[in-house]
Write a protein that holds these residues in place. Structure first.
Motif, short mmCIF file in Angstrom:
data_model
loop_
_atom_site.label_atom_id
_atom_site.label_comp_id
_atom_site.label_asym_id
_atom_site.label_seq_id
_atom_site.Cartn_x
_atom_site.Cartn_y
_atom_site.Cartn_z
N ALA A 1 0.91 -1.33 0.11
CA ALA A 1 0.09 -0.04 0.03
C ALA A 1 1.10 1.32 -0.18
O ALA A 1 0.45 2.40 -0.72
CB ALA A 1 -0.97 0.28 1.33
N GLU A 2 2.14 1.43 0.69
CA GLU A 2 2.66 2.47 0.59
C GLU A 2 3.46 2.79 -0.80
O GLU A 2 4.00 4.00 -0.91
CB GLU A 2 3.99 2.53 1.82
N CYS A 3 3.23 1.94 -1.67
CA CYS A 3 3.75 2.16 -3.17
C CYS A 3 2.68 2.85 -3.74
O CYS A 3 2.99 3.16 -5.06
CB CYS A 3 4.40 1.06 -3.71
N ALA A 4 1.42 3.06 -3.38
CA ALA A 4 0.44 3.43 -4.06
C ALA A 4 0.76 4.94 -4.45
O ALA A 4 1.10 5.87 -3.90
CB ALA A 4 -1.03 3.77 -3.19
N GLY A 5 0.21 5.19 -5.79
CA GLY A 5 0.39 6.11 -6.50
C GLY A 5 1.90 6.46 -7.22
O GLY A 5 2.27 7.43 -7.92
N LYS B 1 0.84 3.92 -13.47
CA LYS B 1 0.85 4.11 -11.86
C LYS B 1 0.02 2.90 -11.18
O LYS B 1 -0.70 2.27 -11.56
CB LYS B 1 -0.13 5.40 -11.91
N LEU B 2 0.79 2.77 -9.99
CA LEU B 2 0.35 1.67 -9.33
C LEU B 2 -0.53 2.02 -7.92
O LEU B 2 -0.30 3.35 -7.42
CB LEU B 2 1.34 0.84 -8.70
N TRP B 3 -1.52 1.21 -7.44
CA TRP B 3 -2.38 1.47 -6.55
C TRP B 3 -2.35 0.66 -5.14
O TRP B 3 -3.19 1.03 -4.20
CB TRP B 3 -3.89 1.71 -6.90
N GLY B 4 -1.52 -0.14 -5.18
CA GLY B 4 -1.42 -1.28 -4.34
C GLY B 4 -2.23 -2.52 -4.41
O GLY B 4 -3.38 -2.20 -4.94
N GLU C 1 -1.42 -4.87 -6.74
CA GLU C 1 -1.11 -5.51 -7.93
C GLU C 1 0.10 -6.63 -7.83
O GLU C 1 0.71 -6.61 -6.95
CB GLU C 1 -0.76 -4.49 -8.85
#
Length: 349
Positions: A23-27, A67-70, A72
């Motif tokens: 989750a901390e990599c979201a965005g 772009k990643l949202w967590g 994946e």
């Protein structure tokens, strides 16, 4: 180079690394997120893997800018480090036409990759050279100073010492190394000419090169040798040595190389025997026929000429026969240059 590196040391590369994006990599962009999660690899290296289709996001090829949202699932096909894996000696048959203490002249067969790279970390000419000439481990790129495409056959020079390599590179930069190619191109080339057009990476397809305004200067001279059935045999002489130069330049003027899978486009239908010969050929019709250079040690100009490989010769004969041409053509008649004091070495099969 790590001389203690053994093939088993890269067995870990057999299976892709599967990650779940936290989750901390979201965005974050895909390349940035991977750089944070796979700290053993540089961001540029990870970006290359992404562009090469080696990174899947939820089962689909990713893009560095995705772009990643967590949450994946990301699969990364880890590739070995070229410095550790690629530069390893491998026994192979090399067609060595000339060797002395300074240089080696190789007649490269089609299908042989010259230098390790993505998807070709072993089985290259460089690997074979390191096995046949162990001293080349102390020369950058194992003495290789110029390359031929995987499916282009013909003459190459390799330096055996750093001093020889530097001198050969200087000759290439000064355009004093003469490289002549035989090419079978599509269509009728009516007259001799020159293509002076810069070459760079294709703006939309990164595996291809193209004539682009922002490219590097590139000059190819071409001379008509014989008109064939739906094709022309030409001699091409390089002033510069850009990636895929002859293939790009001939396609640029509307005469792509016969059977070229990348730049050939859709060729016109020919006689059945010609179509069959082109299908059997299965590579671009390009052969490095003649190589001239100043020997780094003696200072004497030397020239090597190699015969056409069998597959090229067969295709040429089919095209000549379909055009109703006689069979008394001599492939050596094309060279009308005055070699003067040059030492000419004809290589026969």
């Amino acid at each position: 180079m790590n001389s203690d590196f053994e093939p088993d040391d890269y067995s870990d590369f057999a299976e892709p690394r599967v990650l779940t994006i936290p989750a901390e990599c979201a965005g974050q962009r895909l390349d940035a997120a991977l750089a944070c999660l796979l700290v053993d690899y540089s961001r540029s290296r990870l970006t290359t893997w992404i562009k090469d289709g080696l990174v899947l996001v939820d089962g689909k090829p990713g893009s560095p800018k995705d772009k990643l949202w967590g949450g994946e699932t990301v699969s990364v096909d880890i590739q070995p480090n070229p410095d550790e894996v690629a530069f390893q000696p491998e026994a192979m048959d090399l067609d060595v036409l000339h060797e002395d203490e300074t240089i080696i002249i190789i007649n490269k067969p089609p299908g042989l990759v010259v230098h390790p790279g993505s998807g070709n970390w072993s089985g290259t000419l460089l690997n074979g050279l390191l096995h046949a000439y162990p001293e080349l481990k102390s020369v950058p790129r194992a003495g290789i100073v110029h390359r031929l495409d995987k499916d282009t056959s013909g003459l190459m020079v390799v330096a055996r010492t750093l001093a020889a390599q530097n001198l050969l590179v200087q000759q290439l930069q000064a355009r004093s190394v003469k490289r002549h190619y035989f090419a079978i191109v599509q269509g009728e080339v009516r007259r001799d000419g020159k293509v002076d057009a810069p070459i760079g990476r294709h703006p939309k397809d990164r595996i291809k090169m193209a004539v682009v305004g922002t490219g590097k200067p590139a000059v190819t001279h071409y001379r008509v040798l014989e008109h064939l059935s739906g094709h022309t045999l030409v001699e091409c002489r390089l002033e510069t040595g850009r990636t895929h130069q002859i293939r790009v330049h001939m396609a640029h003027i509307g005469h792509p190389l016969a059977a070229d899978p990348v730049y050939g486009g859709r060729p016109k239908l020919q006689e059945p025997e010609v179509n069959m010969a082109l299908e059997d050929f299965a590579r671009q019709a390009l052969h490095a026929k003649k190589l001239s250079l100043v020997h780094p040690a003696s200072g004497k100009t030397m020239t090597w000429k190699s015969p056409l490989p069998q597959d090229f010769d067969i295709l040429l004969n089919v095209l000549r026969s379909a055009a109703g041409l006689d069979d008394d053509w001599d492939e050596d008649d094309w060279d009308d240059e005055d070699d003067g004091d040059t030492e000419v070495i004809y290589v026969r099969e």
